[in-house]
Design a protein around this motif. Structure first.
Motif, PDB file in Angstrom:
ATOM      1  N   MET A 184      -6.717   6.687   1.567  1.00  0.00           N
ATOM      2  CA  MET A 184      -5.249   6.504   1.938  1.00  0.00           C
ATOM      3  C   MET A 184      -4.559   7.804   2.701  1.00  0.00           C
ATOM      4  O   MET A 184      -4.564   8.983   2.231  1.00  0.00           O
ATOM      5  CB  MET A 184      -4.394   6.260   0.775  1.00  0.00           C
ATOM      6  CG  MET A 184      -4.874   5.176  -0.034  1.00  0.00           C
ATOM      7  SD  MET A 184      -3.857   4.600  -1.370  1.00  0.00           S
ATOM      8  CE  MET A 184      -2.198   3.972  -0.745  1.00  0.00           C
ATOM      9  N   ASN A 222     -11.437  -0.547  -3.237  1.00  0.00           N
ATOM     10  CA  ASN A 222     -10.888  -0.418  -1.979  1.00  0.00           C
ATOM     11  C   ASN A 222     -11.478  -1.579  -1.325  1.00  0.00           C
ATOM     12  O   ASN A 222     -12.831  -1.240  -0.756  1.00  0.00           O
ATOM     13  CB  ASN A 222     -10.812   0.856  -1.318  1.00  0.00           C
ATOM     14  CG  ASN A 222     -10.306   0.579   0.226  1.00  0.00           C
ATOM     15  OD1 ASN A 222      -9.469  -0.136   0.187  1.00  0.00           O
ATOM     16  ND2 ASN A 222     -10.580   1.921   0.845  1.00  0.00           N
ATOM     17  N   MET A 224       0.749  -1.198   0.137  1.00  0.00           N
ATOM     18  CA  MET A 224      -0.143   0.041   0.060  1.00  0.00           C
ATOM     19  C   MET A 224       0.800   1.340  -0.177  1.00  0.00           C
ATOM     20  O   MET A 224       0.380   2.321  -0.517  1.00  0.00           O
ATOM     21  CB  MET A 224      -0.970   0.133   1.264  1.00  0.00           C
ATOM     22  CG  MET A 224      -2.137   0.895   1.117  1.00  0.00           C
ATOM     23  SD  MET A 224      -3.426   0.650   2.357  1.00  0.00           S
ATOM     24  CE  MET A 224      -2.346   0.813   3.698  1.00  0.00           C
ATOM     25  N   ASN A 275      -5.072   2.809   5.582  1.00  0.00           N
ATOM     26  CA  ASN A 275      -6.240   2.780   4.940  1.00  0.00           C
ATOM     27  C   ASN A 275      -7.414   3.229   5.816  1.00  0.00           C
ATOM     28  O   ASN A 275      -7.753   2.408   6.796  1.00  0.00           O
ATOM     29  CB  ASN A 275      -6.581   1.353   4.334  1.00  0.00           C
ATOM     30  CG  ASN A 275      -7.738   1.318   3.194  1.00  0.00           C
ATOM     31  OD1 ASN A 275      -8.162   2.400   2.884  1.00  0.00           O
ATOM     32  ND2 ASN A 275      -7.965   0.204   2.847  1.00  0.00           N
TER      33      ASN A 275
END
Length: 401
Positions: free
Chosen positions: A185, A393, A123, A196
């Motif tokens: 994010m 997501n 990520m 997240n």
């Protein structure tokens, strides 16, 4: 113990957080007959799954073994209802609006363990240009975000296409829309980790949200995945989505997408800023921040069809648990997990359907294998499966088997 100390202990216990980093599965459904390795699947995944692993399971010894694994340790999972209850974080924008968020994944392993979130090293690769919001933490513990607003007032609306092609829908409106600066994010001042941190409500008071503690939720004020939200207990309950990864059923939550139609179908927030993320590399490449997720457009339909799968089914089969998308790697199975998924939309060819080959696939390699045989093609150009430029997501919560 005297009365005074008893009262003191009770008060102390009442002040403790509702959650720990190791929450539990609060409802699993009825266990199977003793000594049997399988048991009847709970209502949240039935009839797509009839039997799942019973406890005790091998995964209790090693999470890579067969059996259930709670991946999002802060979550209290109800397998009967198909929901997860997570800690609710209060904050605000620099401009003053109140923001209510959840933390699902962190790019730092120790911080992920500390917060009961899912670890996703990849990520961190997504932080390029202006792809993340910044936040600082006040002494009160509130998160102060530099930007990024979400409007929850649009009503979720989907009109399926005409039979037999219910997808694409004639009309699709996501129930919440982020502005050009909103992204889930987040980087917190003083650290390098990426969180997240989807917004589940905004510009609404704790008093108003506390009227929804009983589950009477107003989705013009909160995320469409929310089935209960309660600031006084610092918790929020969301519907999970059933999917598969390498043949194993999993639960995840869909919170955001950069595509209007997909956001509506996933009951997620339409988040245009996710389009700024890089997603042209292969899954294991340095710099690739996402994983792949496959969605069939024209899989088998029929709620009692044991092989049902795909968006056509999700739009037409009343009582379905969604399109049964196929995810790439998740923790305990692979190293390249990311909650940000590149959508690979695929369809069965006319030839495959005519020959009776169309079925339910639950493994990414099986899909690629079918594509190599000419049975499955990309919905984008009719060739090999490929990313369509769409990001979803979808943090993973619970591995069912």
């Amino acid at each position: 113990m005297n009365l005074k100390s008893t009262i003191s202990c009770c008060i102390t216990a009442a002040l403790l957080p509702v959650f720990s980093a190791h929450a539990v599965v609060v409802a699993r459904g009825q266990e199977g007959i003793p000594l049997e390795e399988g048991r009847t699947a709970p209502p949240s995944i039935f009839p797509d799954e009839h039997v799942i692993t019973a406890q005790p399971s091998p995964s209790e010894i090693n999470p890579s073994f067969l059996g259930p694994v709670l991946l999002m340790k802060s979550g209290q999972v109800d397998l009967v209802k198909g929901t997860v209850t997570l800690p609710l974080y209060e904050g605000k924008l620099e401009s003053g609006e109140t923001v209510w968020s959840i933390i699902t994944d962190v790019s730092d392993q120790q911080l992920a363990q500390l917060h009961g979130a899912v670890f996703s090293a990849k990520m961190a690769y997504g932080i390029t240009d202006d792809n993340a919001r910044m936040a600082r933490v006040e002494q009160s513990g509130a998160f102060i975000f530099n930007k990024g607003k979400v409007d929850f007032s649009p009503g979720l609306s989907i009109t399926p296409g005409n039979k037999p092609d219910y997808f694409p829908p004639k009309h699709a409106q996501a129930g919440s829309v982020g502005d050009a600066d909103y992204t889930p994010m987040v980087k917190i001042a003083g650290g390098s980790a990426v969180y997240n941190m989807p917004t589940v409500a905004e510009n609404v008071s704790a008093e108003k949200l506390n009227t929804m503690c009983d589950g009477n939720v107003d989705h013009t004020l909160v995320h469409d995945k929310v089935v209960r939200i309660c600031p006084k207990t610092k918790s929020v309950t969301l519907n999970m989505t059933l999917g598969y990864t390498f043949g194993k059923p999993v639960f995840y939550i869909s919170t955001d997408s950069n595509d209007k139609t997909i956001a509506a179908l996933e009951t997620s927030t339409y988040t245009p800023a996710l389009s700024k993320l890089p997603f042209s590399l292969e899954d294991a490449s340095p710099g690739e921040f996402a994983e792949r997720i496959y969605a069939f457009a024209n899989g088998p339909v029929g709620i009692n069809n044991p092989f049902r799968q795909g968006v056509n089914s999700a739009l037409s089969d009343k009582g379905s648990h969604g399109p049964l998308n196929v995810l790439g790697g998740i923790p305990t199975i692979n190293l390249d997990y990311s909650p940000m998924w590149r959508l690979f939309p695929v369809k069965w060819t006319k030839e495959a359907i005519a020959k009776g080959y169309r079925t339910k696939l639950t493994n990414a390699f099986d899909i690629e294998n079918a594509a190599e045989k000419g049975l499955v093609v990309s919905l984008v150009d009719g060739k090999a499966p490929k990313a369509a430029g769409i990001i979803i997501n979808c943090p993973v919560v619970y591995r069912i088997n």
